[in-house]
Design a protein around this motif. Structure first.
Motif, short mmCIF file in Angstrom:
data_model
loop_
_atom_site.label_atom_id
_atom_site.label_comp_id
_atom_site.label_asym_id
_atom_site.label_seq_id
_atom_site.Cartn_x
_atom_site.Cartn_y
_atom_site.Cartn_z
N GLY A 214 9.05 -47.47 21.80
CA GLY A 214 9.31 -47.47 20.37
C GLY A 214 9.45 -48.86 19.78
O GLY A 214 9.27 -49.05 18.57
N GLU A 215 9.77 -49.85 20.61
CA GLU A 215 9.94 -51.22 20.14
C GLU A 215 8.67 -52.06 20.31
O GLU A 215 8.60 -53.18 19.81
CB GLU A 215 11.08 -51.90 20.91
N LEU A 216 7.69 -51.55 21.01
CA LEU A 216 6.51 -52.32 21.36
C LEU A 216 5.39 -52.10 20.34
O LEU A 216 5.34 -51.07 19.65
CB LEU A 216 6.03 -51.94 22.76
N PRO A 217 4.46 -53.06 20.22
CA PRO A 217 3.37 -52.93 19.25
C PRO A 217 2.39 -51.83 19.65
O PRO A 217 2.39 -51.38 20.81
CB PRO A 217 2.70 -54.31 19.29
N PRO A 218 1.55 -51.39 18.71
CA PRO A 218 0.55 -50.36 19.03
C PRO A 218 -0.37 -50.80 20.15
O PRO A 218 -0.58 -51.99 20.38
CB PRO A 218 -0.22 -50.22 17.70
N LEU A 219 -0.92 -49.81 20.86
CA LEU A 219 -1.85 -50.05 21.96
C LEU A 219 -1.22 -50.84 23.09
O LEU A 219 -1.85 -51.69 23.72
CB LEU A 219 -3.12 -50.76 21.46
N SER A 220 0.06 -50.54 23.35
CA SER A 220 0.74 -51.11 24.51
C SER A 220 1.03 -49.99 25.50
O SER A 220 1.32 -48.87 25.12
CB SER A 220 2.05 -51.78 24.10
N ILE A 221 0.94 -50.33 26.79
CA ILE A 221 1.39 -49.42 27.84
C ILE A 221 2.55 -50.12 28.54
O ILE A 221 2.36 -51.05 29.32
CB ILE A 221 0.27 -49.11 28.85
N GLY A 222 3.76 -49.69 28.25
CA GLY A 222 4.91 -50.40 28.74
C GLY A 222 4.88 -51.84 28.24
O GLY A 222 4.59 -52.08 27.06
N TYR A 223 5.16 -52.77 29.14
CA TYR A 223 5.19 -54.19 28.76
C TYR A 223 3.82 -54.85 28.90
O TYR A 223 3.73 -56.06 29.18
CB TYR A 223 6.21 -54.94 29.60
N VAL A 224 2.75 -54.12 28.71
CA VAL A 224 1.40 -54.68 28.74
C VAL A 224 0.69 -54.33 27.44
O VAL A 224 0.52 -53.16 27.11
CB VAL A 224 0.59 -54.15 29.94
N SER A 225 0.29 -55.34 26.69
CA SER A 225 -0.46 -55.15 25.44
C SER A 225 -1.94 -55.05 25.76
O SER A 225 -2.56 -55.99 26.25
CB SER A 225 -0.20 -56.31 24.48
N LEU A 226 -2.54 -53.90 25.46
CA LEU A 226 -3.97 -53.73 25.69
C LEU A 226 -4.79 -54.61 24.75
O LEU A 226 -5.89 -55.04 25.10
CB LEU A 226 -4.36 -52.26 25.50
N VAL A 227 -4.25 -54.91 23.56
CA VAL A 227 -4.95 -55.80 22.62
C VAL A 227 -5.09 -57.19 23.23
O VAL A 227 -6.18 -57.78 23.26
CB VAL A 227 -4.21 -55.87 21.28
N GLY A 228 -3.99 -57.74 23.73
CA GLY A 228 -4.03 -59.05 24.35
C GLY A 228 -4.93 -59.08 25.57
O GLY A 228 -5.70 -60.02 25.78
N PHE A 229 -4.86 -58.02 26.37
CA PHE A 229 -5.69 -57.96 27.58
C PHE A 229 -7.17 -57.90 27.24
O PHE A 229 -7.98 -58.65 27.79
CB PHE A 229 -5.29 -56.74 28.41
N VAL A 230 -7.55 -57.03 26.32
CA VAL A 230 -8.96 -56.84 26.00
C VAL A 230 -9.57 -58.09 25.37
O VAL A 230 -10.72 -58.45 25.65
CB VAL A 230 -9.14 -55.62 25.06
#
Length: 274
Positions: A214-230
């Motif tokens: 609930g505190e993390l940005p959209p498109l995150s899985i736990g403490y991993v941001s898929l936006v940053g990764f992609v």
């Protein structure tokens, strides 16, 4: 992300692009995953999109480890092509380093960020001084220790790498050169160690962050941001091969000095950020 003005979005994309290029070259050149570059870049990116302070650092570390996965693999393969890596060492280190990373991912959820910075800064600083002042002249032994001391070293490297969001290359390179391993072989082998560290750390931080979705940005899985990764992973993966090519065109002492200066600058920046 959609509420961020177009100008800020362009700045974020530019920062990710530049960070990806630099990270890839550093990974190939020094056999490290590039977390020392990734974490501060991601920290500013997530600050601009208002990720809460309580989860921002963990998100940076988890995303950094995810991005390191393909970068470390590409770097290791590039070094193996020229025959510099020691695959037998990578195989011996894989299991204990995975155990250390898993423990670090669990501890990172509750430990204060200042502790990670102190450990990282001191480790990187000592490694830099060793490279700049002693080079390969200070050698504990001309051969690597036995299997159990090697496994113990791998466990410690995995634990510290997970706490700091790095691929473990700096620590592994220092340990190998203390035992007479040529710098090029140490760098290449350290790149291979980054693969199990990054994979295990990514999974661990994904699981650790699930209660905070609930505190993390959209498109995150736990403490991993898929936006940053992609956005960053393909760029850093592509440029890693250029760093590996440069590394094998440099003399041993030139690579040692460059590695030492890089680590010294990183250690200084981290310690002064506390």
């Amino acid at each position: 992300m959609l509420s961020v003005p177009a100008g800020e979005l362009m700045a974020l994309v530019l920062a990710i692009t530049v960070g990806g290029v630099v990270t890839g070259i550093i990974a190939g050149l020094f056999g490290i995953g590039g977390g020392a570059v990734l974490v501060p870049v991601l920290f500013e990116i997530f600050r601009l999109v208002d990720v809460p302070d309580t989860v921002r650092f963990q998100l940076c570390v988890g995303t950094s480890l995810a991005i390191i996965v393909p970068t470390a693999w590409r770097s290791y393969r590039s070094h193996r092509i020229v025959g510099a890596a020691m695959p037998e060492v990578v195989r011996l280190w894989t299991v204990p380093v995975v155990v250390g990373v898993a423990l670090g991912a669990a501890l990172a959820v509750v430990a204060p960020s200042a502790l990670f910075k102190i450990v990282f800064g001191c480790t990187a600083g000592l490694t830099a001084l060793k490279m700049l002042i002693l080079g390969n002249r200070f050698v504990i032994s001309p051969t690597l220790p036995g299997p159990w001391p090697m496994r113990a070293a791998a466990f410690v490297i995995g634990l510290l790498s997970s706490l700091m969001g790095v691929g473990g290359g700096a620590m592994a390179t220092m340990m190998l050169t203390f035992y007479g391993t040529p710098i090029h072989a140490a760098v290449a082998t350290s790149a291979g160690l980054g693969v199990p560290i990054a994979v295990t750390g990514t999974i661990g931080y994904m699981l650790a962050g699930l209660p905070h979705m609930g505190e993390l940005p959209p498109l995150s899985i736990g403490y991993v941001s898929l936006v940053g990764f992609v956005l960053m992973a393909p760029i850093s993966t592509f440029t890693a091969k250029f760093g590996a090519v440069i590394a094998h065109r440099l003399s041993r002492r030139t690579l040692e000095v460059a590695f030492g200066l890089f680590l010294l600058g990183t250690a200084t920046r981290i310690l002064f950020s506390i």
